[in-house]
Design a protein around this motif. Sequence first.
Motif, PDB file in Angstrom:
ATOM      1  N   GLU A 107     -51.803 -45.786 -40.225  1.00  0.00           N
ATOM      2  CA  GLU A 107     -52.870 -46.721 -40.596  1.00  0.00           C
ATOM      3  C   GLU A 107     -54.180 -46.388 -39.905  1.00  0.00           C
ATOM      4  O   GLU A 107     -55.092 -47.207 -39.840  1.00  0.00           O
ATOM      5  N   GLY A 108     -54.286 -45.164 -39.410  1.00  0.00           N
ATOM      6  CA  GLY A 108     -55.511 -44.753 -38.743  1.00  0.00           C
ATOM      7  C   GLY A 108     -55.548 -45.254 -37.303  1.00  0.00           C
ATOM      8  O   GLY A 108     -54.666 -45.963 -36.841  1.00  0.00           O
ATOM      9  N   THR A 146     -30.542 -36.430 -32.388  1.00  0.00           N
ATOM     10  CA  THR A 146     -29.281 -36.178 -33.080  1.00  0.00           C
ATOM     11  C   THR A 146     -28.964 -37.393 -33.944  1.00  0.00           C
ATOM     12  O   THR A 146     -29.640 -38.432 -33.869  1.00  0.00           O
ATOM     13  N   THR A 147     -27.958 -37.280 -34.768  1.00  0.00           N
ATOM     14  CA  THR A 147     -27.586 -38.379 -35.648  1.00  0.00           C
ATOM     15  C   THR A 147     -27.294 -39.642 -34.834  1.00  0.00           C
ATOM     16  O   THR A 147     -26.576 -39.587 -33.834  1.00  0.00           O
ATOM     17  N   GLY A 148     -27.878 -40.744 -35.267  1.00  0.00           N
ATOM     18  CA  GLY A 148     -27.636 -42.011 -34.568  1.00  0.00           C
ATOM     19  C   GLY A 148     -28.801 -42.973 -34.746  1.00  0.00           C
ATOM     20  O   GLY A 148     -29.707 -42.740 -35.544  1.00  0.00           O
ATOM     21  N   ARG A 149     -28.757 -44.061 -33.976  1.00  0.00           N
ATOM     22  CA  ARG A 149     -29.809 -45.071 -34.050  1.00  0.00           C
ATOM     23  C   ARG A 149     -30.660 -44.995 -32.786  1.00  0.00           C
ATOM     24  O   ARG A 149     -30.163 -44.708 -31.692  1.00  0.00           O
ATOM     25  N   TYR A 150     -31.973 -45.283 -32.992  1.00  0.00           N
ATOM     26  CA  TYR A 150     -32.921 -45.211 -31.886  1.00  0.00           C
ATOM     27  C   TYR A 150     -33.825 -46.434 -31.908  1.00  0.00           C
ATOM     28  O   TYR A 150     -34.085 -47.016 -32.977  1.00  0.00           O
ATOM     29  N   GLN A 151     -34.312 -46.766 -30.725  1.00  0.00           N
ATOM     30  CA  GLN A 151     -35.217 -47.899 -30.578  1.00  0.00           C
ATOM     31  C   GLN A 151     -36.616 -47.361 -30.306  1.00  0.00           C
ATOM     32  O   GLN A 151     -36.845 -46.628 -29.334  1.00  0.00           O
ATOM     33  N   VAL A 152     -37.564 -47.720 -31.174  1.00  0.00           N
ATOM     34  CA  VAL A 152     -38.952 -47.266 -31.025  1.00  0.00           C
ATOM     35  C   VAL A 152     -39.795 -48.425 -30.516  1.00  0.00           C
ATOM     36  O   VAL A 152     -39.766 -49.525 -31.085  1.00  0.00           O
ATOM     37  N   THR A 153     -40.549 -48.177 -29.452  1.00  0.00           N
ATOM     38  CA  THR A 153     -41.434 -49.202 -28.894  1.00  0.00           C
ATOM     39  C   THR A 153     -42.791 -48.564 -28.620  1.00  0.00           C
ATOM     40  O   THR A 153     -42.882 -47.561 -27.908  1.00  0.00           O
ATOM     41  N   CYS A 154     -43.837 -49.157 -29.196  1.00  0.00           N
ATOM     42  CA  CYS A 154     -45.191 -48.627 -29.004  1.00  0.00           C
ATOM     43  C   CYS A 154     -46.107 -49.725 -28.482  1.00  0.00           C
ATOM     44  O   CYS A 154     -45.912 -50.912 -28.794  1.00  0.00           O
ATOM     45  N   GLU A 155     -47.090 -49.321 -27.677  1.00  0.00           N
ATOM     46  CA  GLU A 155     -48.049 -50.294 -27.161  1.00  0.00           C
ATOM     47  C   GLU A 155     -48.806 -50.930 -28.325  1.00  0.00           C
ATOM     48  O   GLU A 155     -49.293 -50.243 -29.211  1.00  0.00           O
ATOM     49  N   GLY A 156     -48.887 -52.251 -28.300  1.00  0.00           N
ATOM     50  CA  GLY A 156     -49.593 -52.962 -29.354  1.00  0.00           C
ATOM     51  C   GLY A 156     -48.742 -53.218 -30.580  1.00  0.00           C
ATOM     52  O   GLY A 156     -49.234 -53.730 -31.589  1.00  0.00           O
ATOM     53  N   ASP A 159     -46.632 -51.598 -35.826  1.00  0.00           N
ATOM     54  CA  ASP A 159     -47.277 -51.602 -37.140  1.00  0.00           C
ATOM     55  C   ASP A 159     -47.907 -50.239 -37.432  1.00  0.00           C
ATOM     56  O   ASP A 159     -48.700 -49.708 -36.645  1.00  0.00           O
ATOM     57  N   GLY A 160     -47.563 -49.691 -38.582  1.00  0.00           N
ATOM     58  CA  GLY A 160     -48.125 -48.406 -39.001  1.00  0.00           C
ATOM     59  C   GLY A 160     -47.435 -47.200 -38.423  1.00  0.00           C
ATOM     60  O   GLY A 160     -47.732 -46.067 -38.813  1.00  0.00           O
ATOM     61  N   MET A 161     -46.507 -47.386 -37.506  1.00  0.00           N
ATOM     62  CA  MET A 161     -45.805 -46.246 -36.904  1.00  0.00           C
ATOM     63  C   MET A 161     -44.628 -45.831 -37.788  1.00  0.00           C
ATOM     64  O   MET A 161     -43.853 -46.677 -38.240  1.00  0.00           O
ATOM     65  N   VAL A 162     -44.529 -44.544 -38.027  1.00  0.00           N
ATOM     66  CA  VAL A 162     -43.446 -44.001 -38.847  1.00  0.00           C
ATOM     67  C   VAL A 162     -42.952 -42.720 -38.205  1.00  0.00           C
ATOM     68  O   VAL A 162     -43.744 -41.909 -37.718  1.00  0.00           O
ATOM     69  N   ALA A 163     -41.632 -42.527 -38.201  1.00  0.00           N
ATOM     70  CA  ALA A 163     -41.045 -41.278 -37.715  1.00  0.00           C
ATOM     71  C   ALA A 163     -40.742 -40.385 -38.917  1.00  0.00           C
ATOM     72  O   ALA A 163     -40.118 -40.831 -39.880  1.00  0.00           O
ATOM     73  N   TYR A 164     -41.208 -39.142 -38.834  1.00  0.00           N
ATOM     74  CA  TYR A 164     -41.016 -38.175 -39.917  1.00  0.00           C
ATOM     75  C   TYR A 164     -40.234 -36.981 -39.391  1.00  0.00           C
ATOM     76  O   TYR A 164     -40.328 -36.637 -38.210  1.00  0.00           O
ATOM     77  N   ALA A 165     -39.487 -36.345 -40.274  1.00  0.00           N
ATOM     78  CA  ALA A 165     -38.944 -35.033 -39.923  1.00  0.00           C
ATOM     79  C   ALA A 165     -40.135 -34.110 -39.681  1.00  0.00           C
ATOM     80  O   ALA A 165     -41.118 -34.131 -40.422  1.00  0.00           O
ATOM     81  N   ALA A 166     -40.065 -33.308 -38.616  1.00  0.00           N
ATOM     82  CA  ALA A 166     -41.230 -32.522 -38.212  1.00  0.00           C
ATOM     83  C   ALA A 166     -41.736 -31.597 -39.311  1.00  0.00           C
ATOM     84  O   ALA A 166     -42.940 -31.381 -39.444  1.00  0.00           O
ATOM     85  N   ASP A 167     -40.810 -31.052 -40.110  1.00  0.00           N
ATOM     86  CA  ASP A 167     -41.255 -30.122 -41.151  1.00  0.00           C
ATOM     87  C   ASP A 167     -41.891 -30.828 -42.341  1.00  0.00           C
ATOM     88  O   ASP A 167     -42.340 -30.182 -43.285  1.00  0.00           O
TER      89      ASP A 167
END
Length: 215
Positions: A107-108, A146-156, A159-167
């Motif tokens: 989201e910029g 690796t395969t599994g579940r992860y917890q993502v936490t960002c300051e603020g 919203d707008g954060m997305v994890a992508y495969a690097a390629d």
Amino acid sequence: MGILDDQTPAAGAHTVDFHFDDAVEREAVQRRYREAFARFAKRRRIAFLVRVATTVLAVGLIAMGVALVASSFTTIANEYLATRHVPGADGSISIATDGSYALAQTEGGDLPACSVVSADTGLPVDLEGWTLDGDPPLSTWRFDATTGRYQVTCEGGNDGMVAYAADSVHMLQHGYLGIVLQALPFLLIGVGLFWGGKVAARRICPESMRPMIPS
């Protein structure tokens, strides 16, 4: 062509006159016309073959370019969607394939500080800053998972954060420009062949070469 006509004038001198036969001259003109038209017809056939060949090649190349773009749009769009991992309300993401991933802000704005923790082990994952060239450059957090579940936490917040495969991150940065550039040579060569064949055919057999019908 002429006919010898011996005449003996009153003075007694011997003279020779040539009287041209109109039918013979007319036949010569018509023969020259037929020969010229045969040469013109031969060049016209060559021009036609050149036009057909270049048109077929041009259509084939343009079709290949269009097919490449269409198939790439479909394939990459599916892969692009399949490799997006949007944190849920609790910040969790599920990764089904081992590999390298990147967190990006879609989201910029500036990339916030984030952490990624394995829900299976409770251990944090190492994050490395990764910037992709562009205008503007795209900043991400890159990590191996690796395969599994992860917890993502960002300051603020997430919203707008997305994890992508690097390629797949280059799609986020450059969109479909790369696909279009791949197909561009096919399209340009195809258009060039089409118009080049048209010009070549006109040069091989211009209408100005058509012989005039004798009156």
